[in-house]
Design a protein around this motif. Structure first.
Motif, PDB file in Angstrom:
ATOM      1  N   SER A  39       0.860  -1.178   0.000  1.00 49.63           N
ATOM      2  CA  SER A  39       0.000   0.000   0.000  1.00 49.63           C
ATOM      3  C   SER A  39       0.894   1.225   0.000  1.00 49.63           C
ATOM      4  CB  SER A  39      -0.915   0.018   1.231  1.00 49.63           C
ATOM      5  OG  SER A  39      -0.179   0.302   2.406  1.00 49.63           O
ATOM      6  N   HIS A  40       0.318   2.393  -0.333  1.00 45.49           N
ATOM      7  CA  HIS A  40       1.149   3.597  -0.366  1.00 45.49           C
ATOM      8  C   HIS A  40       1.601   3.996   1.033  1.00 45.49           C
ATOM      9  CE1 HIS A  40      -3.081   4.893  -0.047  1.00 45.49           C
ATOM     10  NE2 HIS A  40      -2.638   5.885   0.676  1.00 45.49           N
ATOM     11  N   ALA A  46       8.359   2.013   4.610  1.00 42.99           N
ATOM     12  CA  ALA A  46       9.540   1.250   4.200  1.00 42.99           C
ATOM     13  C   ALA A  46      10.614   2.169   3.625  1.00 42.99           C
ATOM     14  CB  ALA A  46       9.134   0.186   3.174  1.00 42.99           C
ATOM     15  N   SER A  47      10.212   3.166   2.844  1.00 40.84           N
ATOM     16  CA  SER A  47      11.189   4.107   2.265  1.00 40.84           C
ATOM     17  C   SER A  47      11.914   4.876   3.359  1.00 40.84           C
ATOM     18  CB  SER A  47      10.482   5.078   1.320  1.00 40.84           C
ATOM     19  OG  SER A  47       9.913   4.385   0.216  1.00 40.84           O
ATOM     20  N   VAL A 183      -0.857  -4.659  10.631  1.00 43.66           N
ATOM     21  CA  VAL A 183      -0.743  -5.397   9.371  1.00 43.66           C
ATOM     22  C   VAL A 183       0.394  -4.727   8.606  1.00 43.66           C
ATOM     23  CG1 VAL A 183      -1.948  -6.263   7.330  1.00 43.66           C
ATOM     24  CG2 VAL A 183      -3.245  -5.773   9.421  1.00 43.66           C
ATOM     25  N   PRO A 184       1.636  -5.192   8.779  1.00 42.77           N
ATOM     26  CA  PRO A 184       2.816  -4.436   8.337  1.00 42.77           C
ATOM     27  C   PRO A 184       2.875  -4.158   6.847  1.00 42.77           C
ATOM     28  CG  PRO A 184       3.416  -6.663   9.029  1.00 42.77           C
ATOM     29  CD  PRO A 184       2.011  -6.444   9.456  1.00 42.77           C
ATOM     30  N   GLU A 185       2.290  -5.007   6.021  1.00 41.60           N
ATOM     31  CA  GLU A 185       2.333  -4.762   4.577  1.00 41.60           C
ATOM     32  C   GLU A 185       1.352  -3.690   4.126  1.00 41.60           C
ATOM     33  OE1 GLU A 185       3.371  -8.761   2.302  1.00 41.60           O
ATOM     34  OE2 GLU A 185       1.897  -9.108   3.904  1.00 41.60           O
ATOM     35  N   LEU A 186       0.460  -3.267   5.036  1.00 38.29           N
ATOM     36  CA  LEU A 186      -0.563  -2.297   4.653  1.00 38.29           C
ATOM     37  C   LEU A 186      -0.448  -0.969   5.387  1.00 38.29           C
ATOM     38  CD1 LEU A 186      -3.722  -4.582   4.373  1.00 38.29           C
ATOM     39  CD2 LEU A 186      -2.041  -3.994   2.608  1.00 38.29           C
ATOM     40  N   ASN A 187      -0.011  -0.958   6.637  1.00 41.92           N
ATOM     41  CA  ASN A 187       0.087   0.312   7.354  1.00 41.92           C
ATOM     42  C   ASN A 187       0.837   0.107   8.661  1.00 41.92           C
ATOM     43  OD1 ASN A 187      -0.288   3.037   8.053  1.00 41.92           O
ATOM     44  ND2 ASN A 187      -2.410   3.051   7.344  1.00 41.92           N
ATOM     45  N   ARG A 188       0.935   1.176   9.434  1.00 38.63           N
ATOM     46  CA  ARG A 188       1.636   1.150  10.720  1.00 38.63           C
ATOM     47  C   ARG A 188       0.803   0.419  11.771  1.00 38.63           C
ATOM     48  NH1 ARG A 188      -0.687   5.198  13.991  1.00 38.63           N
ATOM     49  NH2 ARG A 188      -2.029   6.654  12.838  1.00 38.63           N
ATOM     50  N   LYS A 189       1.374   0.243  12.937  1.00 34.89           N
ATOM     51  CA  LYS A 189       0.646  -0.385  14.040  1.00 34.89           C
ATOM     52  C   LYS A 189      -0.128   0.669  14.824  1.00 34.89           C
ATOM     53  CE  LYS A 189       4.483  -1.952  15.644  1.00 34.89           C
ATOM     54  NZ  LYS A 189       5.535  -2.627  16.432  1.00 34.89           N
ATOM     55  N   ILE A 190      -1.168   0.212  15.499  1.00 31.21           N
ATOM     56  CA  ILE A 190      -1.998   1.116  16.289  1.00 31.21           C
ATOM     57  C   ILE A 190      -2.445   0.376  17.543  1.00 31.21           C
ATOM     58  CG2 ILE A 190      -4.056   0.485  14.957  1.00 31.21           C
ATOM     59  CD1 ILE A 190      -5.100   3.306  15.450  1.00 31.21           C
ATOM     60  N   THR A 196     -11.004   3.473  24.836  1.00 24.39           N
ATOM     61  CA  THR A 196     -10.629   4.377  23.751  1.00 24.39           C
ATOM     62  C   THR A 196     -10.806   3.689  22.398  1.00 24.39           C
ATOM     63  OG1 THR A 196      -8.975   5.444  25.154  1.00 24.39           O
ATOM     64  CG2 THR A 196      -8.755   5.796  22.790  1.00 24.39           C
ATOM     65  N   THR A 197     -11.228   4.467  21.399  1.00 24.06           N
ATOM     66  CA  THR A 197     -11.305   3.971  20.028  1.00 24.06           C
ATOM     67  C   THR A 197     -10.228   4.658  19.202  1.00 24.06           C
ATOM     68  OG1 THR A 197     -13.691   3.546  20.150  1.00 24.06           O
ATOM     69  CG2 THR A 197     -12.730   3.755  17.956  1.00 24.06           C
ATOM     70  N   ASN A 198      -9.291   3.902  18.682  1.00 23.01           N
ATOM     71  CA  ASN A 198      -8.275   4.434  17.780  1.00 23.01           C
ATOM     72  C   ASN A 198      -8.622   4.052  16.345  1.00 23.01           C
ATOM     73  OD1 ASN A 198      -6.718   5.715  19.722  1.00 23.01           O
ATOM     74  ND2 ASN A 198      -5.544   3.865  20.182  1.00 23.01           N
ATOM     75  N   VAL A 199      -8.085   4.805  15.410  1.00 23.39           N
ATOM     76  CA  VAL A 199      -8.496   4.658  14.015  1.00 23.39           C
ATOM     77  C   VAL A 199      -7.268   4.565  13.119  1.00 23.39           C
ATOM     78  CG1 VAL A 199      -9.849   5.650  12.122  1.00 23.39           C
ATOM     79  CG2 VAL A 199     -10.607   5.972  14.479  1.00 23.39           C
ATOM     80  N   ILE A 200      -7.373   3.748  12.087  1.00 16.86           N
ATOM     81  CA  ILE A 200      -6.319   3.619  11.084  1.00 16.86           C
ATOM     82  C   ILE A 200      -6.973   3.319   9.735  1.00 16.86           C
ATOM     83  CG2 ILE A 200      -5.952   1.116  11.284  1.00 16.86           C
ATOM     84  CD1 ILE A 200      -2.926   1.697  11.189  1.00 16.86           C
ATOM     85  N   GLU A 201      -6.252   3.563   8.675  1.00 19.86           N
ATOM     86  CA  GLU A 201      -6.770   3.246   7.334  1.00 19.86           C
ATOM     87  C   GLU A 201      -6.095   1.993   6.794  1.00 19.86           C
ATOM     88  OE1 GLU A 201      -7.437   6.362   4.226  1.00 19.86           O
ATOM     89  OE2 GLU A 201      -5.993   5.172   3.067  1.00 19.86           O
ATOM     90  N   LEU A 202      -6.893   1.108   6.221  1.00 24.20           N
ATOM     91  CA  LEU A 202      -6.361  -0.043   5.495  1.00 24.20           C
ATOM     92  C   LEU A 202      -6.644   0.155   4.015  1.00 24.20           C
ATOM     93  CD1 LEU A 202      -7.142  -3.244   7.613  1.00 24.20           C
ATOM     94  CD2 LEU A 202      -5.019  -1.937   7.463  1.00 24.20           C
ATOM     95  N   TYR A 203      -5.598  -0.025   3.222  1.00 29.53           N
ATOM     96  CA  TYR A 203      -5.699   0.122   1.768  1.00 29.53           C
ATOM     97  C   TYR A 203      -4.733  -0.877   1.157  1.00 29.53           C
ATOM     98  CZ  TYR A 203      -5.555   2.263  -2.894  1.00 29.53           C
ATOM     99  OH  TYR A 203      -5.622   2.484  -4.254  1.00 29.53           O
ATOM    100  N   ALA A 204      -5.192  -1.646   0.189  1.00 26.57           N
ATOM    101  CA  ALA A 204      -4.333  -2.635  -0.468  1.00 26.57           C
ATOM    102  C   ALA A 204      -4.249  -2.330  -1.953  1.00 26.57           C
ATOM    103  CB  ALA A 204      -4.881  -4.042  -0.249  1.00 26.57           C
ATOM    104  N   ASP A 205      -3.028  -2.319  -2.465  1.00 23.98           N
ATOM    105  CA  ASP A 205      -2.823  -2.044  -3.896  1.00 23.98           C
ATOM    106  C   ASP A 205      -3.246  -3.211  -4.785  1.00 23.98           C
ATOM    107  OD1 ASP A 205      -1.760   0.483  -3.460  1.00 23.98           O
ATOM    108  OD2 ASP A 205       0.271  -0.292  -3.185  1.00 23.98           O
ATOM    109  N   ALA A 206      -3.183  -4.424  -4.249  1.00 24.80           N
ATOM    110  CA  ALA A 206      -3.441  -5.609  -5.077  1.00 24.80           C
ATOM    111  C   ALA A 206      -4.279  -6.618  -4.310  1.00 24.80           C
ATOM    112  CB  ALA A 206      -2.111  -6.249  -5.507  1.00 24.80           C
TER     113      ALA A 206
END
Length: 346
Positions: A39-40, A46-47, A183-190, A196-206
Motif C-alpha cells: 500500500s502507499h 519502508a522508504s 498489518v505491516p504490509e498495509l500500514n503502521r501499528k496502532i 478508547t477507540t483508535n483509528v487507522i486506514e487499510l488500503y491494499a494495492d493488489a
C-alpha cells in the motif's frame, strides 16, 4: 590451555557467530514483512526505514574511517615536551570533529524528522469519519480479534475482508487489556486502549491475503493472536459481505441436526453466538459462518474437520491458557455431530 578449554572456546566462538545469523533468519517471514509494502502507506514507511538505514551506515562508515585514520597516525611522535602552539593538522582535525560529529548529524536528523512528519505521518494518519466508503470495527480480546461491519449484521473473527484499492476506515478497540493491531504490509501499528477507540486506514494495492499480528504483549498467548486481511475485488467483497450478513442456515441431515441440538443445549451456547438460533452469547467468537474461515484460534491451526474436532476436545493443547475449556469428556458421537453442524455454517 587444555584441549577441553580450546574446544569450549571454539564452541563459544561458533555460537557467537551464529547469533547474528539466527536473528537475520528470524526476520525472514514471507507471510509478514514490513519491508514488502502493498500500500502507499506501507511504502512510505519502508522508504523512510531504508533512508534511515542508509544514513546510519554512511555515518558508521565515516566513524570507522576516522578511527582507522587515528590508529594509523597514532604511531607518530612529536618532540618530547613540546605542548605549546598549534600543531600541523590540528585545526583541520577540529573542523572534521565539529562538522562531521555535530553539524552533519543535526542536519540529517532534522531532515529525517521533517520528512517523517510532513510525508510519512501525514500519509499514515487516521482518515476522518465519513471520508471512506467503508468502516470496520475491530475489537481485541485475549487472544483473538472480533471483526464487525457497521451497517450490517456481519460479524467474523480473526479475518478482515476489504475491497481492493479502496480506503477503509478501521476503528480499533479492546475488550480487556492493551493490544496492538498491525498489518505491516498495509500500514503502521496502532494500539487498542481500554475505553478508547483508535483509528487507522487499510488500503491494499493488489488482491491478496496479508497477515497481521498483535504487536503489544498481552498475555500468555500473545504470539498466537494473528489476523488475516483479505483484499478482494469489489464485486467479490460485496458477495462475501452479503453472505456473512445472513443468519445461519438450518442444518441438513440428521447428524448435523443432532449437532445443533447438542450445541444449543450444551456449554457451547453459553459463550458463542450463532445468528438465527437461540445462541446469543458475546463472550467468544461469533460462529454463524465459522466454516468460511481459513483458520481457528486466531491463525493458530487450520480450520479443517480434524483440527476442529481436536480443538473442541482439547483446546488447551493448541493454545494453553485460552478461555475456552476443553471438552474431553464429551462422547465421541456427540463430538462428531457438533463438528458436522459447525462444518455446515458457511
Amino acid at each position: 590451555m587444555t584441549r577441553g578449554s580450546r574446544r569450549g572456546l571454539r564452541r563459544g566462538r561458533l555460537a557467537a557467530a551464529l547469533v547474528p545469523l539466527a536473528l537475520l533468519v528470524a526476520g525472514c517471514d514471507e507471510k509478514q514483512n514490513a519491508l514488502a509494502p502493498k500500500s502507499h502507506q506501507a511504502q512510505d514507511i519502508a522508504s523512510l526505514f531504508w533512508w534511515m538505514m542508509a544514513i546510519a551506515f554512511v555515518g558508521l562508515g565515516v566513524i570507522v574511517a576516522l578511527l582507522l585514520l587515528a590508529w594509523k597516525r597514532s604511531g607518530r611522535r612529536g618532540v618530547a615536551g613540546d605542548t605549546k602552539g598549534p600543531k600541523p593538522g590540528e585545526r583541520l582535525g577540529w573542523y572534521v570533529v565539529v562538522i562531521g560529529g555535530v553539524v552533519v548529524p543535526i542536519v540529517l536528523i532534522s531532515a529525517l524528522f521533517v520528512v517523517a512528519n510532513l510525508f510519512v505521518i501525514k500519509t499514515t494518519e487516521a482518515p476522518a469519519a465519513n471520508t471512506t466508503k467503508r468502516t470496520i470495527l475491530v475489537i481485541g480480546h485475549q487472544w483473538w480479534w472480533e471483526v464487525r461491519y457497521p451497517g450490517t449484521s456481519a460479524v467474523t473473527a480473526n479475518e478482515i475482508h476489504i475491497p481492493v484499492r479502496t480506503p477503509v476506515r478501521v476503528e480499533v478497540r479492546t475488550a480487556d487489556v492493551i493490544h496492538s493491531f498491525w498489518v505491516p504490509e498495509l500500514n503502521r501499528k496502532i494500539d487498542t486502549l481500554p475505553g478508547t477507540t483508535n483509528v487507522i486506514e487499510l488500503y491494499a494495492d493488489a488482491v491478496g491475503r496479508y497477515r497481521g499480528q498483535c504487536a503489544e504483549f498481552c498475555g500468555l498467548q500473545h504470539a498466537h493472536m494473528g489476523i488475516w486481511v483479505y483484499a478482494d475485488p469489489p464485486a467479490k467483497f460485496d458477495r462475501w459481505l452479503a453472505r456473512q450478513s445472513r443468519p445461519a442456515a438450518p442444518p441438513s441431515g440428521s447428524f448435523a441436526t443432532a449437532g445443533r441440538a447438542a450445541f444449543l443445549g450444551g456449554a457451547c451456547a453459553t459463550c458463542h453466538q450463532i445468528r438465527g438460533t437461540s445462541a446469543t452469547s458475546p463472550v467468544g467468537p461469533d460462529l454463524t459462518h465459522v466454516a468460511d474461515r481459513q483458520t481457528l484460534a486466531a491463525l493458530t491451526i487450520p480450520n479443517t474437520p480434524t483440527y476442529l474436532h481436536d480443538w473442541i476436545r482439547d483446546s488447551q493443547r493448541f493454545k494453553p491458557g485460552n478461555q475456552m475449556p476443553s471438552f474431553g469428556g464429551l462422547p465421541e458421537q456427540e463430538l462428531r455431530e457438533l463438528v458436522a453442524y459447525l462444518e455446515q455454517l458457511k
